[in-house]
Design a protein around this motif. Structure first.
Motif, PDB file in Angstrom:
ATOM      1  N   GLY A  66      49.530  40.712  27.167  1.00 44.76           N
ATOM      2  CA  GLY A  66      48.178  41.212  27.326  1.00 44.76           C
ATOM      3  C   GLY A  66      48.083  42.660  27.755  1.00 44.76           C
ATOM      4  N   ASP A  67      47.022  43.305  27.305  1.00 44.47           N
ATOM      5  CA  ASP A  67      46.683  44.665  27.722  1.00 44.47           C
ATOM      6  C   ASP A  67      45.413  44.581  28.563  1.00 44.47           C
ATOM      7  OD1 ASP A  67      45.909  47.273  28.061  1.00 44.47           O
ATOM      8  OD2 ASP A  67      45.685  47.739  25.929  1.00 44.47           O
ATOM      9  N   ALA A  68      45.559  44.661  29.875  1.00 46.98           N
ATOM     10  CA  ALA A  68      44.431  44.519  30.793  1.00 46.98           C
ATOM     11  C   ALA A  68      43.927  45.872  31.282  1.00 46.98           C
ATOM     12  CB  ALA A  68      44.828  43.635  31.974  1.00 46.98           C
ATOM     13  N   SER A  69      44.126  46.922  30.500  1.00 43.73           N
ATOM     14  CA  SER A  69      43.724  48.258  30.946  1.00 43.73           C
ATOM     15  C   SER A  69      42.214  48.354  31.148  1.00 43.73           C
ATOM     16  CB  SER A  69      44.210  49.320  29.954  1.00 43.73           C
ATOM     17  OG  SER A  69      43.738  49.052  28.648  1.00 43.73           O
ATOM     18  N   LYS A  70      41.435  47.634  30.330  1.00 43.56           N
ATOM     19  CA  LYS A  70      39.976  47.648  30.509  1.00 43.56           C
ATOM     20  C   LYS A  70      39.590  47.041  31.863  1.00 43.56           C
ATOM     21  CE  LYS A  70      35.718  45.835  28.399  1.00 43.56           C
ATOM     22  NZ  LYS A  70      35.161  45.096  27.237  1.00 43.56           N
ATOM     23  N   ALA A  71      40.220  45.920  32.218  1.00 49.60           N
ATOM     24  CA  ALA A  71      39.938  45.290  33.510  1.00 49.60           C
ATOM     25  C   ALA A  71      40.381  46.185  34.667  1.00 49.60           C
ATOM     26  CB  ALA A  71      40.632  43.939  33.601  1.00 49.60           C
ATOM     27  N   GLN A  72      41.496  46.854  34.490  1.00 48.84           N
ATOM     28  CA  GLN A  72      41.971  47.766  35.538  1.00 48.84           C
ATOM     29  C   GLN A  72      41.014  48.924  35.730  1.00 48.84           C
ATOM     30  OE1 GLN A  72      45.932  48.807  34.275  1.00 48.84           O
ATOM     31  NE2 GLN A  72      46.659  46.692  34.396  1.00 48.84           N
ATOM     32  N   GLU A  73      40.510  49.474  34.609  1.00 50.09           N
ATOM     33  CA  GLU A  73      39.637  50.641  34.681  1.00 50.09           C
ATOM     34  C   GLU A  73      38.234  50.287  35.154  1.00 50.09           C
ATOM     35  OE1 GLU A  73      37.574  53.885  31.628  1.00 50.09           O
ATOM     36  OE2 GLU A  73      39.344  52.754  30.980  1.00 50.09           O
ATOM     37  N   LYS A  74      37.638  49.226  34.589  1.00 44.65           N
ATOM     38  CA  LYS A  74      36.232  48.921  34.882  1.00 44.65           C
ATOM     39  C   LYS A  74      36.045  48.010  36.090  1.00 44.65           C
ATOM     40  CE  LYS A  74      34.277  49.768  30.322  1.00 44.65           C
ATOM     41  NZ  LYS A  74      33.314  49.298  29.305  1.00 44.65           N
ATOM     42  N   LEU A  75      36.996  47.125  36.310  1.00 43.69           N
ATOM     43  CA  LEU A  75      36.872  46.176  37.424  1.00 43.69           C
ATOM     44  C   LEU A  75      37.659  46.607  38.655  1.00 43.69           C
ATOM     45  CD1 LEU A  75      37.397  42.795  35.486  1.00 43.69           C
ATOM     46  CD2 LEU A  75      35.245  44.017  35.893  1.00 43.69           C
ATOM     47  N   GLY A  76      38.618  47.497  38.444  1.00 42.94           N
ATOM     48  CA  GLY A  76      39.515  47.858  39.541  1.00 42.94           C
ATOM     49  C   GLY A  76      40.479  46.738  39.882  1.00 42.94           C
ATOM     50  N   TRP A  77      40.756  45.882  38.877  1.00 39.43           N
ATOM     51  CA  TRP A  77      41.616  44.717  39.110  1.00 39.43           C
ATOM     52  C   TRP A  77      43.054  44.993  38.697  1.00 39.43           C
ATOM     53  CZ3 TRP A  77      44.717  41.827  35.855  1.00 39.43           C
ATOM     54  CH2 TRP A  77      45.230  40.635  36.387  1.00 39.43           C
ATOM     55  N   LYS A  78      43.973  44.486  39.472  1.00 40.21           N
ATOM     56  CA  LYS A  78      45.373  44.445  39.077  1.00 40.21           C
ATOM     57  C   LYS A  78      46.042  43.310  39.845  1.00 40.21           C
ATOM     58  CE  LYS A  78      47.079  47.808  42.480  1.00 40.21           C
ATOM     59  NZ  LYS A  78      47.848  49.071  42.668  1.00 40.21           N
ATOM     60  N   PRO A  79      47.078  42.707  39.266  1.00 43.84           N
ATOM     61  CA  PRO A  79      47.738  41.577  39.951  1.00 43.84           C
ATOM     62  C   PRO A  79      48.530  42.036  41.160  1.00 43.84           C
ATOM     63  CG  PRO A  79      48.917  42.142  37.940  1.00 43.84           C
ATOM     64  CD  PRO A  79      47.662  42.973  37.941  1.00 43.84           C
ATOM     65  N   ASP A  80      48.525  41.211  42.196  1.00 44.29           N
ATOM     66  CA  ASP A  80      49.302  41.504  43.406  1.00 44.29           C
ATOM     67  C   ASP A  80      50.690  40.870  43.357  1.00 44.29           C
ATOM     68  OD1 ASP A  80      47.242  42.982  44.643  1.00 44.29           O
ATOM     69  OD2 ASP A  80      46.286  41.144  45.351  1.00 44.29           O
ATOM     70  N   PHE A  81      50.842  39.790  42.590  1.00 41.87           N
ATOM     71  CA  PHE A  81      52.103  39.045  42.556  1.00 41.87           C
ATOM     72  C   PHE A  81      52.873  39.353  41.277  1.00 41.87           C
ATOM     73  CE2 PHE A  81      49.739  36.838  45.728  1.00 41.87           C
ATOM     74  CZ  PHE A  81      50.669  36.252  46.577  1.00 41.87           C
ATOM     75  N   THR A  82      54.175  39.564  41.403  1.00 42.79           N
ATOM     76  CA  THR A  82      55.035  39.800  40.248  1.00 42.79           C
ATOM     77  C   THR A  82      55.485  38.467  39.647  1.00 42.79           C
ATOM     78  OG1 THR A  82      57.105  39.789  41.504  1.00 42.79           O
ATOM     79  CG2 THR A  82      55.901  41.891  41.362  1.00 42.79           C
ATOM     80  N   PHE A  83      56.097  38.559  38.482  1.00 44.42           N
ATOM     81  CA  PHE A  83      56.663  37.379  37.834  1.00 44.42           C
ATOM     82  C   PHE A  83      57.670  36.689  38.745  1.00 44.42           C
ATOM     83  CE2 PHE A  83      60.221  35.765  35.153  1.00 44.42           C
ATOM     84  CZ  PHE A  83      59.560  34.715  34.534  1.00 44.42           C
ATOM     85  N   ALA A  84      58.559  37.471  39.350  1.00 39.82           N
ATOM     86  CA  ALA A  84      59.566  36.893  40.246  1.00 39.82           C
ATOM     87  C   ALA A  84      58.912  36.249  41.464  1.00 39.82           C
ATOM     88  CB  ALA A  84      60.560  37.968  40.683  1.00 39.82           C
ATOM     89  N   ASP A  85      57.879  36.891  42.013  1.00 37.95           N
ATOM     90  CA  ASP A  85      57.150  36.312  43.150  1.00 37.95           C
ATOM     91  C   ASP A  85      56.603  34.935  42.783  1.00 37.95           C
ATOM     92  OD1 ASP A  85      57.484  38.634  44.690  1.00 37.95           O
ATOM     93  OD2 ASP A  85      55.552  39.473  44.059  1.00 37.95           O
ATOM     94  N   LEU A  86      56.013  34.856  41.585  1.00 36.26           N
ATOM     95  CA  LEU A  86      55.388  33.618  41.125  1.00 36.26           C
ATOM     96  C   LEU A  86      56.405  32.492  41.007  1.00 36.26           C
ATOM     97  CD1 LEU A  86      53.049  31.993  39.786  1.00 36.26           C
ATOM     98  CD2 LEU A  86      53.785  32.993  37.602  1.00 36.26           C
ATOM     99  N   VAL A  87      57.534  32.751  40.350  1.00 37.38           N
ATOM    100  CA  VAL A  87      58.532  31.702  40.145  1.00 37.38           C
ATOM    101  C   VAL A  87      59.095  31.236  41.484  1.00 37.38           C
ATOM    102  CG1 VAL A  87      60.713  31.112  39.046  1.00 37.38           C
ATOM    103  CG2 VAL A  87      59.095  32.610  37.861  1.00 37.38           C
ATOM    104  N   ARG A  88      59.410  32.166  42.351  1.00 34.88           N
ATOM    105  CA  ARG A  88      59.957  31.786  43.669  1.00 34.88           C
ATOM    106  C   ARG A  88      58.952  30.957  44.456  1.00 34.88           C
ATOM    107  NH1 ARG A  88      61.604  37.512  43.854  1.00 34.88           N
ATOM    108  NH2 ARG A  88      63.775  37.636  43.139  1.00 34.88           N
ATOM    109  N   MET A  89      57.688  31.362  44.429  1.00 32.05           N
ATOM    110  CA  MET A  89      56.640  30.622  45.128  1.00 32.05           C
ATOM    111  C   MET A  89      56.573  29.172  44.644  1.00 32.05           C
ATOM    112  SD  MET A  89      52.512  31.119  44.685  1.00 32.05           S
ATOM    113  CE  MET A  89      52.662  32.887  44.674  1.00 32.05           C
ATOM    114  N   MET A  90      56.621  28.984  43.332  1.00 36.98           N
ATOM    115  CA  MET A  90      56.500  27.649  42.765  1.00 36.98           C
ATOM    116  C   MET A  90      57.724  26.798  43.062  1.00 36.98           C
ATOM    117  SD  MET A  90      54.668  28.544  39.095  1.00 36.98           S
ATOM    118  CE  MET A  90      54.586  26.819  38.576  1.00 36.98           C
ATOM    119  N   VAL A  91      58.914  27.373  42.963  1.00 39.21           N
ATOM    120  CA  VAL A  91      60.134  26.606  43.242  1.00 39.21           C
ATOM    121  C   VAL A  91      60.176  26.191  44.704  1.00 39.21           C
ATOM    122  CG1 VAL A  91      62.649  26.683  43.331  1.00 39.21           C
ATOM    123  CG2 VAL A  91      61.440  27.669  41.364  1.00 39.21           C
ATOM    124  N   ARG A  92      59.862  27.111  45.591  1.00 38.18           N
ATOM    125  CA  ARG A  92      59.907  26.793  47.021  1.00 38.18           C
ATOM    126  C   ARG A  92      58.905  25.700  47.381  1.00 38.18           C
ATOM    127  NH1 ARG A  92      60.458  33.108  49.151  1.00 38.18           N
ATOM    128  NH2 ARG A  92      62.582  33.415  48.322  1.00 38.18           N
TER     129      ARG A  92
END
Length: 324
Positions: free
Chosen positions: A285-311
């Motif tokens: 995905g290209d979320a540049s529109k959401a980043q520009e207009k909403l000021g949104w960006k994810p706080d968690f990385t892919f590695a953060d997500l997998v570790r969170m779920m496994v733990r």
């Protein structure tokens, strides 16, 4: 005076995180459930903080009643038959719930509370094997399964209601987003729970399908923030919500098993029965529109997500709360 929100699919992964977010912002939250008892069971303590209404996306009267009684400021339609594999075995039900169900929600709002803002949860599956990479709001739809096709219909009808009736209706084209609350039938949770069970000596192998499919995976808690931001804008619009990174199922497996102290190659078996009739090989995905207009960006990385779920799954398996 605080705002009021109605969430369909409140017992699902996204509904739970969104309800928590809105409560923290001072909203009065109502959740649509098919039965009060099942809603309480799935939501746990959160059910004591929100009002549960019985209703179903296949029942127009129940949706009309819910919207009329709540008179919400915001409606978040998160309910769907969202398991892609099941959409192949139940294409008619998927269409009725995921496609027509969204229209029934829009119609309930149009007739009973036309000033309410509506968020429709769309999916990256609308792009299928898209002709361009990454996929943005301008990318043509090319769904490759009944679920993606149903979501494409719901997307277009949301735009139709916005343009035809002047309603504040928005689509969020959500790329894959996961969490410890993801259903066990989804591949990411199947992987993390499988790794946890093998690490705890309960299983000896994990059977999976295509390990070389790539997806743009994010954390569901980040994505519900985007849903809320979309409805806070002055004008309604549609947005891609994604991390901008693609990872293979194999990468997900490798990281998950490593987090559990295992080498996935010793335990994972590729089983052809889990391959889909028409595979979607790469979504980014290209979320540049959401980043520009909403000021949104994810706080968690892919590695953060997998570790969170496994733990989380390791803790649950050790406590005997899942996976038996």
């Amino acid at each position: 005076m605080g705002r009021t929100a109605l969430i369909t699919g409140v017992t699902g992964q996204d509904g739970f995180y969104l309800a928590e977010l809105l409560l923290a912002k001072g909203y009065t939250v109502h959740g649509l459930v098919r039965s009060h008892a099942s809603g309480v069971a799935r939501l746990g303590e959160l059910s004591e903080r929100i009002s549960l209404l019985e209703g179903d996306l296949t029942d127009q009267a129940s949706l009309d009643t819910a919207v009329k009684s709540v008179q919400p400021d915001e409606v978040y339609n998160l309910a769907a038959q969202s398991f892609v594999a099941m959409s192949w075995t139940q294409p008619v039900a998927t269409g009725d719930i995921t496609a027509l169900g969204a229209v029934r929600v829009l119609e309930a709002v149009r007739r009973c509370c036309p000033d309410a803002k509506v968020f429709q949860a769309s999916s990256a599956e609308v792009f299928g094997n898209a002709p361009e990479m990454p996929q943005s709001e301008k990318t043509p739809f090319c769904p490759r399964n009944p679920y993606g096709t149903a979501k494409a219909y719901a997307y277009r009808m949301t735009v139709n209601h916005r343009e035809s009736y002047g309603m504040f209706c928005c689509n969020g084209i959500l790329f894959n987003h996961e969490s410890p609350r993801r259903g066990i039938e989804f591949v990411t949770r199947k992987i993390t729970n499988g790794a946890a069970r093998i690490a705890c000596g309960l299983d000896k192998e994990l059977r999976l399908g295509n390990l070389d499919a790539y997806r743009d995976w994010g954390f569901a808690g980040d994505y519900v923030k985007a849903m809320w931001l979309i409805l806070q804008q002055e004008t309604p619009d549609d947005y891609v919500i994604a991390t901008g990174e693609a990872h293979s199922v194999r990468e997900f497996v490798d990281l998950a098993f490593s987090e559990a102290g295992l080498n996935y190659e010793d335990y994972v078996v590729v089983d052809p029965k889990f391959f889909r009739p028409a595979e979607v090989n790469f979504l980014l995905g290209d979320a540049s529109k959401a980043q520009e207009k909403l000021g949104w960006k994810p706080d968690f990385t892919f590695a953060d997500l997998v570790r969170m779920m496994v733990r989380a799954d390791l803790e649950s398996v050790r406590n005997g709360t899942i996976g038996d």
